[in-house]
Design a protein around this motif. Structure first.
Motif: not given
Lengths: 508, 448
Positions: A154-155, A306-310, A370-371, A373, B434-435
């Motif tokens: 994942n991110a 970046a948008e991580m949406r972890m 959402n950003r 991590g 990401a993104n």
């Protein structure tokens, strides 16, 4: 197969990582086995991906003291058929050889009374039975192979890989006790490939994650074992010679009795010693409740552009073992680093409690969920005289005294914490994170009934057998002599299989 | 625009709401329904399950994202049981925000004299209800006789009632006992009784409907009996408006509500989130002064981010319930006592925390959080140490309950609850890098 006997050959208290593998192995060997579990039975689709509604935790009150009080409940304590494997993260690094011989290496901590080679042979058996996903090559163990390909990163995992690469730290996909493709589990059925839902800690709804209710317990039941849910053991009966003859348990307000030839306590690092202390059993050494350990579990968080949406993906999908023995570390033992995806409620509470965040900075951080991590560690904890589980004056609904756990970091834990904060901050800076902050946290419930060779310094021997009561055994994380850097569940399951083999061998 | 669904009384029709709807239709999408067998619809002998299923299909057909139900008499039993199904996570009833009951039939068997029941069933003996019986029915259910077209319309509706539907309600539906299924409902409810009503008057409403709602208010309309939408249409419309407006104001954003109602969400998850979105239990353990300090504390911990009095009620309710998180600090007493002590001490130390300026409050909390506890001694030192411990707990609990609110999840763009419904296979997430976002999520670049 006939129904349960009374007395059964064996009663096992607790259906988690400690109790379930041995239930399976003893049942396979033809013994009559009854597993008593305090919590209820779930099917995977019963689980709910909501941090407050998830009902797989031991939520009865424990009292936490000391300078670094550790959190219980959803942090580390399970309830239900499956025990803590219902909520565990499935992050399953193997125990490191050096960690088992920490005292020989450093003069601190304890050596384990079991050889690493022997333990690993059982680890291997556990991995083969439950199915582990991992990298094709494991950088810290050239011979290791995992059955299934690693789950998707994942991110935060990608960020950690980036940061580690820039710093020259080796990192790879984490070994995870979940299936990255469909796999048929004997006596249970199809465990569906991980769907990256990110809710391992709220209970796996596809059975991708290995929990004992979808792996070991079906095997046990197929061989005649009985698992009794909502059955809370509150007393242990003994004969004139002091041998255990059975247990008394509460089921829906009714007091029931189950006789047994041997009793295995597998209720975890808090409930096992609490029961023994409440009943005044198996404690001629005075060691029951002593040497409570919790892993140093410091986390570092930061914001990314970046948008991580972890919350997406397997939460701990990257690992480095480089810090298990860091150069010039200044501490005994070491720690593992993993990438972190954490759900928002847990994160907010940890930021507020463990990072002292409140007011506009807390709101801004959560607004940016959402950003965000994170990365975190699982670090060695040395046994200490000062860290101890005792009984509080207050009692629970069954009249048993509540547990009070005093826990304070010693100099070694503080040194690990400091080292880890520096390392993880550097990784996160290299990964491009901003507004980096650390969260103080400890995890897992270890020690309290430690095993050893000397009955004056330990509660059970290397086979898990009580030094005081010949047919009483303990098999869970309470018997660990030292914490190990590795997360405990894989080792607990391996010990469980070994305990079963030793028990069977002793019966001739 | 939020929707209002209207469910009429036995022998009525969608038309009984004409004047109420006229007063509300500028602000709400009003949907008065004909129950099966009434208002000229096809006759059908429905039991209560059948009626609630029918209503689920009606609502499901339009899929409103935010709506309320107004149930009159017989329609009230359907309204309450719809709310109970919504509590269980039934996707058909997702987005239900408020309930209004008018002279409503309760989940319990409806109080009704058996000779009257038999007489009313007898009206259908000839295959249809005659004018004289219809007139008697309408006149018996109004405090003062309706005049002109209203009375004519009400009587005509009784006459065109299907006998299967009419008889089924009297023989079965009104007698069915749904108390345990109804349970206690968290949605805000307004319970309206006619001051001159008979069996379903204010006493019955308090006894039989009120206990099923956690957050309910009873209003009595003096001088009216059972046919409130006819007898007091203006007053009824005003009561409905005043009740539903605040409920709709705190409705979840439309896209979030739609996701919550979708098959990506399990019933259990939906039920838990809808229950949490509703108002908390009124029970509490804090004094008025302590509650005021708690509100001020929340305002300071989460400035501008939450309805502080609402969150304070939630924390107080969970303290009263004794619902802990599996542990507490050994140096502090049980949670409720610790909070009472902490709030009292905070108020005293700050010489009025609740009334202090935002800057002064922040300063006070910083002093507690940063207190190293080195200097001083004795009782004062212990108190400061305990305050530091309690403050850490309070911060965590406030943060935990705040983020757990669906409104906060919507605010931060969190969709981790929408990873699987009730049947395999579950969707989870396809993308984890990401993104990246998936089509069902809001587009990348759009506000989360």
């Amino acid at each position: 197969m006939s129904g349960p006997k009374d007395p059964a050959d064996v009663v096992i208290v607790g259906s988690g990582a400690g109790g379930a593998p041995l239930a399976a192995r003893l049942a396979q060997a033809g013994l009559s086995v009854v597993v008593l579990e305090a919590g209820r039975a779930f099917s995977p689709l019963d689980h709910v991906p909501d941090e407050l509604a998830a009902d797989i935790y031991w939520m009865e009150e424990r009292l936490s003291g000391g300078a670094d009080p550790t959190a219980f409940g959803a942090n580390n304590s399970g309830m239900g058929v499956g025990g803590s494997t219902l909520h565990w993260g499935a992050f399953c690094p193997r125990p490191d050889k050096r960690d088992l011989m920490l005292r020989s290496e450093t003069g601190q901590g304890e050596d384990w009374p079991i050889s690493h080679d022997e333990l690993i042979s059982y680890v291997d058996a556990v991995e083969r039975f439950v199915g582990v996903s991992g990298p094709a090559r494991y950088p810290w163990d050239a011979d290791r192979r995992y059955e299934l390909p690693a789950v998707a990163r994942n991110a935060p995992a990608e960020a950690m890989a980036r940061g580690c690469e820039r710093l020259g730290i080796t990192a790879t996909d984490a070994p995870a006790a979940l299936v990255s493709r469909d796999r048929v589990q004997p006596h249970w059925g199809r465990r569906h490939a991980c769907i990256n839902c990110g809710t391992c800690h709220q209970g796996c709804r596809t059975a991708a994650k290995a929990s004992t209710d979808t792996t070991w317990l079906p095997l046990a039941v197929a061989h005649g074992a009985e698992v009794r849910a909502e059955s809370r053991v509150i007393d242990i009966e003994r004969d004139h010679a002091g041998r255990v003859t059975g247990v008394v348990y509460d089921r829906g307000g009714e007091r029931l009795r189950q006789g047994c030839g041997a009793l295995f306590l597998c209720a975890g690092g808090i409930e096992t010693p609490r029961l023994l202390l409440n009943l005044g059993l198996a404690n001629s050494s005075g060691q029951v409740g002593r040497n409570f350990m919790a892993h140093v579990a410091t986390q570092v968080w930061g914001r990314f552009d970046a948008e991580m949406r972890m919350n997406r993906g397997y939460p701990s999908s990257l690992i480095t073992e480089d810090m298990v023995r860091a150069e010039n570390a200044g501490h005994a033992g070491g720690y593992l680093i993993q990438s972190l995806g954490v759900m928002p409620v847990t994160l907010a509470a940890n930021l507020a409690r463990g990072a002292g965040l409140w007011g506009a900075p807390l709101v801004a951080m959560i607004n940016d969920y959402n950003r965000l991590g994170g990365i975190g560690i699982n670090g060695e904890c040395l046994p200490s005289e000062d860290n101890r589980l005792t009984l509080a004056e207050e009692t629970d609904a069954f009249g048993l005294r509540k547990a009070r756990i005093n826990f304070s970091y010693g100099p070694n834990e503080q040194a690990i914490d400091l080292h880890a904060r520096r390392t993880m901050t550097a990784i996160w800076e290299a990964a491009g994170a901003r507004d980096i902050l650390a969260v103080a946290r400890s995890a897992h419930t270890i020690g309290t009934c430690r095993m050893g060779r000397d009955g004056d310094r330990a509660v059970v021997d290397a086979d898990g057998r009580s030094f005081d009561i010949e047919n009483l055994f303990v098999c869970d994380n309470s018997i660990f002599p030292s914490a190990l850097a590795a997360n405990p569940a894989l080792t607990i399951m391996a010990l469980s299989l070994r305990t079963a083999d030793r028990f069977l061998a002793s019966r001739g | 625009m939020a929707s209002l669904y209207f469910l009429h009384a036995l022998g009525g029709s969608a038309r009984e709401w004409d004047r109420v709807v006229a007063a509300l239709s500028d602000d709400f999408d009003c949907i008065p329904l004909d129950l099966p067998g009434f208002g000229g619809s096809a006759d059908a002998a429905s039991d209560v399950t059948g009626l609630v299923d029918w209503f689920a299909a009606e609502v499901g057909r339009r899929q409103p994202q935010s709506w309320a139900v107004i149930g009159h008499s017989m329609g009230g039993k359907i309204a309450t049981l719809a709310a109970a199904r919504a509590r269980g996570g039934d996707p058909s009833f997702a987005g239900l925000a408020a309930v209004v009951l008018l002279a409503a039939s309760p989940p319990a068997p409806e109080p009704m004299a058996e000779d009257r029941r038999a007489k009313m069933i007898g009206w259908c003996a000839g295959g249809g209800i005659g004018t004289a019986d219809a007139e008697a029915f309408i006149d018996a259910n109004t405090a003062a006789s309706l005049s002109g077209p209203d009375r004519a319309q009400a009587i005509a509706d009784v006459e065109r009632s299907g006998c299967a539907a009419w008889t089924a309600w009297l023989e079965r539906g009104s007698r069915e006992d749904w108390r345990s299924e109804a349970g206690i409902i968290a949605l805000p409810a307004l319970i309206v009784a006619g001051g001159e009503d008979g069996d379903l008057g204010v006493e019955a409403q308090r006894r039989l409907n009120l206990p099923h709602y956690r957050d309910a208010r009873v209003e009595v309309v003096d001088g009216a009996a059972h046919l409130l939408p006819y007898e007091r249409h203006a007053e009824v419309a005003a009561l409905i408006r005043d009740h539903v407006a605040p409920a709709f104001a705190r409705a979840l954003p439309a896209s979030f509500a739609a996701l919550l109602a979708s098959d990506r969400v399990s019933r259990r998850a939906r039920a838990a989130m809808m229950d949490r979105h509703a108002a908390p239990d009124a029970a509490g353990t804090l004094s008025t002064a302590q509650r005021a300090t708690l509100v001020a504390l929340i305002e300071t911990l989460l400035p501008g981010a939450v309805d502080a009095p609402d969150l304070a009620r939630r924390i107080d309710a969970s303290l009263a319930e004794g619902r802990g998180d599996g542990w507490r600090l050994a140096d502090l007493p049980a949670d409720a006592l610790a909070w009472q002590w902490g709030l009292d001490t905070l108020e005293a130390q700050t010489l009025g925390f609740a009334s202090a300026s935002a800057a002064r409050r922040e300063e006070a909390l910083r002093a507690i959080g940063e207190d190293s506890g080195e200097d001083g001694g004795g009782e004062a030192l212990i108190e400061r140490r305990h305050m530091r411990l309690w403050f850490a707990e309070a911060r965590a609990e406030v943060a935990r309950q705040w983020v757990a609110l669906p409104a906060t999840m919507a605010r931060i763009g969190y969709d981790g609850f929408a990873v699987g419904g009730d049947d395999m296979p579950l969707p989870g997430y396809r993308l984890t890098a990401a993104n990246t976002r998936e089509p069902w999520q809001s587009p990348l670049g759009a506000p989360a």
